[in-house]
Scaffold this active site. Sequence first.
Site, PDB file in Angstrom:
ATOM      1  N   ASP A 294       4.023   2.842  -4.168  1.00 15.24           N
ATOM      2  CA  ASP A 294       3.072   3.606  -4.984  1.00 15.24           C
ATOM      3  C   ASP A 294       2.910   2.814  -6.279  1.00 15.24           C
ATOM      4  O   ASP A 294       3.824   2.766  -7.115  1.00 15.24           O
ATOM      5  CB  ASP A 294       3.641   5.000  -5.255  1.00 15.24           C
ATOM      6  CG  ASP A 294       2.703   5.836  -6.130  1.00 15.24           C
ATOM      7  OD1 ASP A 294       1.755   5.269  -6.728  1.00 15.24           O
ATOM      8  OD2 ASP A 294       2.950   7.047  -6.236  1.00 15.24           O
ATOM      9  N   VAL A 295       1.739   2.191  -6.458  1.00 11.81           N
ATOM     10  CA  VAL A 295       1.560   1.269  -7.586  1.00 11.81           C
ATOM     11  C   VAL A 295       1.421   1.997  -8.929  1.00 11.81           C
ATOM     12  O   VAL A 295       1.265   1.351  -9.957  1.00 11.81           O
ATOM     13  CB  VAL A 295       0.379   0.291  -7.378  1.00 11.81           C
ATOM     14  CG1 VAL A 295       0.691  -0.684  -6.258  1.00 11.81           C
ATOM     15  CG2 VAL A 295      -0.928   1.035  -7.133  1.00 11.81           C
TER      16      VAL A 295
ATOM     17  N   LYS B 201     -12.609   1.904 -14.609  1.00 18.00           N
ATOM     18  CA  LYS B 201     -13.085   0.560 -14.280  1.00 18.00           C
ATOM     19  C   LYS B 201     -13.543  -0.195 -15.536  1.00 18.00           C
ATOM     20  O   LYS B 201     -13.415  -1.416 -15.616  1.00 18.00           O
ATOM     21  CB  LYS B 201     -14.183   0.642 -13.223  1.00 18.00           C
ATOM     22  CG  LYS B 201     -13.672   1.158 -11.864  1.00 18.00           C
ATOM     23  CD  LYS B 201     -12.541   0.286 -11.307  1.00 18.00           C
ATOM     24  CE  LYS B 201     -12.141   0.697  -9.912  1.00 18.00           C
ATOM     25  NZ  LYS B 201     -11.087  -0.182  -9.337  1.00 18.00           N
TER      26      LYS B 201
ATOM     27  N   TYR C 285     -13.542   7.664 -13.013  1.00 19.33           N
ATOM     28  CA  TYR C 285     -13.671   6.363 -12.346  1.00 19.33           C
ATOM     29  C   TYR C 285     -14.353   5.351 -13.270  1.00 19.33           C
ATOM     30  O   TYR C 285     -13.903   4.211 -13.403  1.00 19.33           O
ATOM     31  CB  TYR C 285     -14.455   6.538 -11.044  1.00 19.33           C
ATOM     32  CG  TYR C 285     -14.489   5.313 -10.168  1.00 19.33           C
ATOM     33  CD1 TYR C 285     -13.390   4.981  -9.370  1.00 19.33           C
ATOM     34  CD2 TYR C 285     -15.600   4.484 -10.121  1.00 19.33           C
ATOM     35  CE1 TYR C 285     -13.419   3.862  -8.552  1.00 19.33           C
ATOM     36  CE2 TYR C 285     -15.635   3.365  -9.306  1.00 19.33           C
ATOM     37  CZ  TYR C 285     -14.538   3.057  -8.527  1.00 19.33           C
ATOM     38  OH  TYR C 285     -14.563   1.936  -7.726  1.00 19.33           O
TER      39      TYR C 285
ATOM     40  N   ASP D  61       0.852  -1.201   0.000  1.00 25.44           N
ATOM     41  CA  ASP D  61       0.000   0.000   0.000  1.00 25.44           C
ATOM     42  C   ASP D  61       0.885   1.247   0.000  1.00 25.44           C
ATOM     43  O   ASP D  61       2.022   1.225   0.469  1.00 25.44           O
ATOM     44  CB  ASP D  61      -0.921   0.016   1.229  1.00 25.44           C
ATOM     45  CG  ASP D  61      -2.202   0.813   0.986  1.00 25.44           C
ATOM     46  OD1 ASP D  61      -3.260   0.190   0.825  1.00 25.44           O
ATOM     47  OD2 ASP D  61      -2.126   2.062   0.943  1.00 25.44           O
TER      48      ASP D  61
HETATM   49  N1  LIG Z   1     -15.921   0.476  -1.701  1.00 24.66           N
HETATM   50  C1  LIG Z   1     -16.710   0.370  -2.772  1.00 24.66           C
HETATM   51  O1  LIG Z   1     -17.913   0.648  -2.711  1.00 24.66           O
HETATM   52  C2  LIG Z   1     -16.155  -0.124  -4.070  1.00 24.66           C
HETATM   53  C3  LIG Z   1     -17.059  -0.422  -5.105  1.00 24.66           C
HETATM   54  C4  LIG Z   1     -16.567  -0.874  -6.325  1.00 24.66           C
HETATM   55  C5  LIG Z   1     -15.202  -1.020  -6.495  1.00 24.66           C
HETATM   56  N2  LIG Z   1     -14.343  -0.719  -5.473  1.00 24.66           N
HETATM   57  C6  LIG Z   1     -12.916  -0.898  -5.738  1.00 24.66           C
HETATM   58  O2  LIG Z   1     -12.356  -1.754  -4.775  1.00 24.66           O
HETATM   59  C7  LIG Z   1     -10.970  -1.449  -4.605  1.00 24.66           C
HETATM   60  C8  LIG Z   1     -10.676  -1.252  -3.127  1.00 24.66           C
HETATM   61  O3  LIG Z   1     -11.436  -0.137  -2.676  1.00 24.66           O
HETATM   62  P1  LIG Z   1     -11.830   0.095  -1.144  1.00 24.66           P
HETATM   63  O4  LIG Z   1     -13.242   0.463  -1.143  1.00 24.66           O
HETATM   64  O5  LIG Z   1     -11.326  -1.007  -0.314  1.00 24.66           O
HETATM   65  O6  LIG Z   1     -11.017   1.450  -0.890  1.00 24.66           O
HETATM   66  P2  LIG Z   1     -10.081   1.945   0.297  1.00 24.66           P
HETATM   67  O7  LIG Z   1      -9.940   3.402   0.091  1.00 24.66           O
HETATM   68  O8  LIG Z   1     -10.578   1.436   1.609  1.00 24.66           O
HETATM   69  O9  LIG Z   1      -8.693   1.212  -0.026  1.00 24.66           O
HETATM   70  C9  LIG Z   1      -7.932   1.556  -1.145  1.00 24.66           C
HETATM   71  C10 LIG Z   1      -6.463   1.400  -0.777  1.00 24.66           C
HETATM   72  O10 LIG Z   1      -5.685   1.704  -1.946  1.00 24.66           O
HETATM   73  C11 LIG Z   1      -4.533   2.392  -1.504  1.00 24.66           C
HETATM   74  N3  LIG Z   1      -3.930   3.170  -2.576  1.00 24.66           N
HETATM   75  C12 LIG Z   1      -4.432   4.291  -3.183  1.00 24.66           C
HETATM   76  N4  LIG Z   1      -3.556   4.745  -4.077  1.00 24.66           N
HETATM   77  C13 LIG Z   1      -2.477   3.909  -4.064  1.00 24.66           C
HETATM   78  C14 LIG Z   1      -1.237   3.885  -4.740  1.00 24.66           C
HETATM   79  N5  LIG Z   1      -0.916   4.816  -5.639  1.00 24.66           N
HETATM   80  N6  LIG Z   1      -0.373   2.889  -4.477  1.00 24.66           N
HETATM   81  C15 LIG Z   1      -0.687   1.937  -3.544  1.00 24.66           C
HETATM   82  N7  LIG Z   1      -1.834   1.930  -2.856  1.00 24.66           N
HETATM   83  C16 LIG Z   1      -2.720   2.907  -3.108  1.00 24.66           C
HETATM   84  C17 LIG Z   1      -5.051   3.300  -0.384  1.00 24.66           C
HETATM   85  O11 LIG Z   1      -3.986   3.772   0.446  1.00 24.66           O
HETATM   86  C18 LIG Z   1      -6.015   2.377   0.334  1.00 24.66           C
HETATM   87  O12 LIG Z   1      -5.379   1.673   1.385  1.00 24.66           O
HETATM   88  C19 LIG Z   1     -10.721  -0.198  -5.445  1.00 24.66           C
HETATM   89  O13 LIG Z   1     -10.163  -0.572  -6.673  1.00 24.66           O
HETATM   90  C20 LIG Z   1     -12.110   0.366  -5.640  1.00 24.66           C
HETATM   91  O14 LIG Z   1     -12.199   1.154  -6.812  1.00 24.66           O
HETATM   92  C21 LIG Z   1     -14.794  -0.281  -4.269  1.00 24.66           C
END
Ligand SMILES: NC(=O)c1ccc[n+]([C@@H]2O[C@H](COP(=O)([O-])OP(=O)(O)OC[C@H]3O[C@@H](n4cnc5c(N)ncnc54)[C@H](O)[C@@H]3O)[C@@H](O)[C@H]2O)c1
Length: 275
Positions: free
Chosen positions: A63-64, A181, A177, A37
């Site tokens: 940083d991915v 996706k 977004y 992360d």
């Molecule tokens: N929560 C929802 O409702 C939802 C719905 C559909 C899709 N998603 C997708 O699920 C995935 C996880 O989302 P989540 O809800 O757990 O979000 P979250 O914000 O809880 O977690 C996302 C994590 O990604 C990390 N991150 C961000 N930029 C980064 C980078 N450059 N390098 C490394 N790490 C990085 C953040 O620090 C965080 O820990 C995402 O791809 C999101 O788009 C989430």
Amino acid sequence: MGAMDGRRAIVTGAASGIGRATAHLLAREGARVLVVDLDGDGAEAVAHEIRAKGREAIAVRADVTRDADCRAAVDQAVEAFGGLDTLVNCAGVIRRANAVDLAEADWDLVMAVNVKSVYLMAHHAVPVMAGSAMAESASAATDDRGRRASDGQRRGGAIVNIGSGWGLKGGPDAVAYCASKGAVVNMTRAMAIDHGPQGIRVNCVCPGDTDTPMLRAEARQLGADEAAFLAESAERPLARLGTPDDVAQAILYLVSDASSWVTGTTLVVDGGGIA
Ligand SMILES: NC(=O)c1ccc[n+]([C@@H]2O[C@H](COP(=O)([O-])OP(=O)(O)OC[C@H]3O[C@@H](n4cnc5c(N)ncnc54)[C@H](O)[C@@H]3O)[C@@H](O)[C@H]2O)c1
């Protein structure tokens, strides 16, 4: 016996939400997990929680969106675990704005974190997974009394990319977004075609609204009341928000042998939201 015994996994975005739940679940099922992360302290905390349960995890701040960080994460998995067979690309960001209001820097950020990272992680991980595939095929050929492992039994590896319901349909005030996706869904198909012959399966999980810090951030970005936003988000046939573990269970299916003939597919996990 866990479904992931002996597996070596990287989970990105694993300090929070769906990534964190996935890191925990894969470790509980026997995988050794690299918790990756941008939030290094958060990653360390998750790795610590996993180790406290007697499982194996190492935290890496990365940083991915950066090639060097992705390469270093894969190198670290190989060094610590002796190889890599599982990659879950969970890192993601959202910016709730339409094309008029969205700043160019936010377009670039969303596309870099949600799309470019999937390419960069695969760029470095696939050759390692393919190498494992060849080694395992070779040892299967000698171990199994001369019988070669059939293609269906090869275990090069499995990649799961996290898309979204908004990768399959549009949504309001989320132009970057939705673009990102949609790209993840179709990159998954392209990668499945390219790397299937190397024994690597590539699938996508498309969650609906899941109760994580990202969902709450969306309410703030829209200037909405958080409780009302979450209540509205729960309106779907199964009448609740998803939990991170709901999504992690689907990811586990797609990285484990339970899905050994599944590749290039998109699994919607959303309580019936887009049904
Ligand atoms: N929560 C929802 O409702 C939802 C719905 C559909 C899709 N998603 C997708 O699920 C995935 C996880 O989302 P989540 O809800 O757990 O979000 P979250 O914000 O809880 O977690 C996302 C994590 O990604 C990390 N991150 C961000 N930029 C980064 C980078 N450059 N390098 C490394 N790490 C990085 C953040 O620090 C965080 O820990 C995402 O791809 C999101 O788009 C989430």
